[in-house]
Scaffold this motif. Structure first.
Motif, PDB file in Angstrom:
ATOM      1  N   SER A 100       3.876   0.984   3.435  1.00 26.06           N
ATOM      2  CA  SER A 100       2.484   0.882   3.009  1.00 26.06           C
ATOM      3  C   SER A 100       1.545   0.988   4.203  1.00 26.06           C
ATOM      4  CB  SER A 100       2.245  -0.448   2.287  1.00 26.06           C
ATOM      5  OG  SER A 100       2.984  -0.514   1.082  1.00 26.06           O
ATOM      6  N   LYS A 103      -2.205  -7.817  -4.077  1.00 27.91           N
ATOM      7  CA  LYS A 103      -1.223  -7.355  -5.059  1.00 27.91           C
ATOM      8  C   LYS A 103       0.128  -8.018  -4.832  1.00 27.91           C
ATOM      9  CE  LYS A 103       0.751  -3.063  -6.916  1.00 27.91           C
ATOM     10  NZ  LYS A 103       0.757  -1.569  -6.788  1.00 27.91           N
ATOM     11  N   LYS A 104       0.518  -8.099  -3.579  1.00 30.31           N
ATOM     12  CA  LYS A 104       1.805  -8.713  -3.230  1.00 30.31           C
ATOM     13  C   LYS A 104       1.829 -10.183  -3.636  1.00 30.31           C
ATOM     14  CE  LYS A 104       4.788  -9.658   0.752  1.00 30.31           C
ATOM     15  NZ  LYS A 104       4.922  -9.523   2.231  1.00 30.31           N
ATOM     16  N   ASP A 122       4.403  -4.555   4.580  1.00 31.72           N
ATOM     17  CA  ASP A 122       5.387  -3.502   4.338  1.00 31.72           C
ATOM     18  C   ASP A 122       5.136  -2.289   5.230  1.00 31.72           C
ATOM     19  OD1 ASP A 122       7.445  -2.068   2.591  1.00 31.72           O
ATOM     20  OD2 ASP A 122       5.666  -0.825   2.279  1.00 31.72           O
ATOM     21  N   ASN A 125      -2.263  -6.987   0.151  1.00 29.31           N
ATOM     22  CA  ASN A 125      -1.924  -8.407   0.271  1.00 29.31           C
ATOM     23  C   ASN A 125      -2.177  -9.136  -1.044  1.00 29.31           C
ATOM     24  OD1 ASN A 125      -1.054  -8.406   2.937  1.00 29.31           O
ATOM     25  ND2 ASN A 125      -3.075  -8.864   3.776  1.00 29.31           N
TER      26      ASN A 125
END
Length: 212
Positions: free
Chosen positions: A148, A47-48, A145, A45
């Motif tokens: 993931s 990183k996104k 995702d 989360n």
């Protein structure tokens, strides 16, 4: 030990490995898999969202966040979240970790069951909260995702997690149900002991020592 899962590198410093050893020693497979999923969900989360955060501090926070449920770290009269936060603080102090970093980890663990507050704190605190929410209650499931999520679950299986985690919570604080007053874990106590009643906030006000 996995080196990278869902694009997230598992911290492998001495600090991180020692923290993992503590969870392995005093926790069980349920807490091990849950804590690692929480870390990875939170890290993905972050990183996104392109957040700036300390991956190692998030990892330590995730590994310790439920240690307050274990016999080794459970106190007689504190919330289990605070027990875990205190354990993490004592652990980090042994490695001369900066006070500000220790405070972040303490807050992340202590607030991980406090909606309406944790998500507005620093990134490490908010990301741990998001990882816990996704793994326990499915918060943000549709936005995460699929590939993931499946990679994380393959590495750290759920293994009937929904049915196991509720009694695991209860075992961790059934000796001190009064510590659930004012927080969501009160639901766990009432699930197993419907007759149990914590203090009522309105009664606390109305029966206070003030004369009026």
């Amino acid at each position: 030990m996995f080196q990278e899962i869902a694009g997230i590198k598992i911290p492998d410093s001495r600090l991180a490995k020692d923290a993992a050893d503590i969870l392995r020693e005093h926790g069980d497979d349920l807490l091990w898999n849950h804590s690692n999923r929480v870390f990875l969900f939170g890290a993905v989360n972050g990183k996104k969202a392109k957040q700036n955060y300390d991956l190692e501090l998030l990892y330590i926070s995730a590994l310790f966040h439920d240690l307050g449920l274990t016999k080794k770290y459970s106190s007689a009269d504190l919330r289990f979240e605070v027990d875990g936060a205190n354990a993490a603080r004592s652990f980090l102090q042994q490695y001369q970790v900066p006070d500000e970093s220790i405070r972040l980890v303490w807050d992340a663990i202590a607030l991980h069951t406090t909606p309406g507050v944790a998500e507005h704190k620093e990134a490490e605190v908010a990301l741990l909260f998001s990882g816990v929410g996704l793994d326990v209650m499915g918060d943000g499931f549709e936005q995460f995702d699929d590939d993931s999520r499946e990679e994380i679950i393959k590495a750290f299986p759920r293994n009937n997690f929904k049915q196991k985690i509720i009694p695991a919570f209860y075992e961790g604080f059934k000796h001190k149900p009064e510590t659930t007053f004012g927080n969501m874990k009160e639901d766990i106590v009432q699930h197993f002991r419907p007759e149990y009643k914590n203090k009522n906030f309105c009664n606390c006000i109305l029966h206070s020592p003030w004369k009026e």
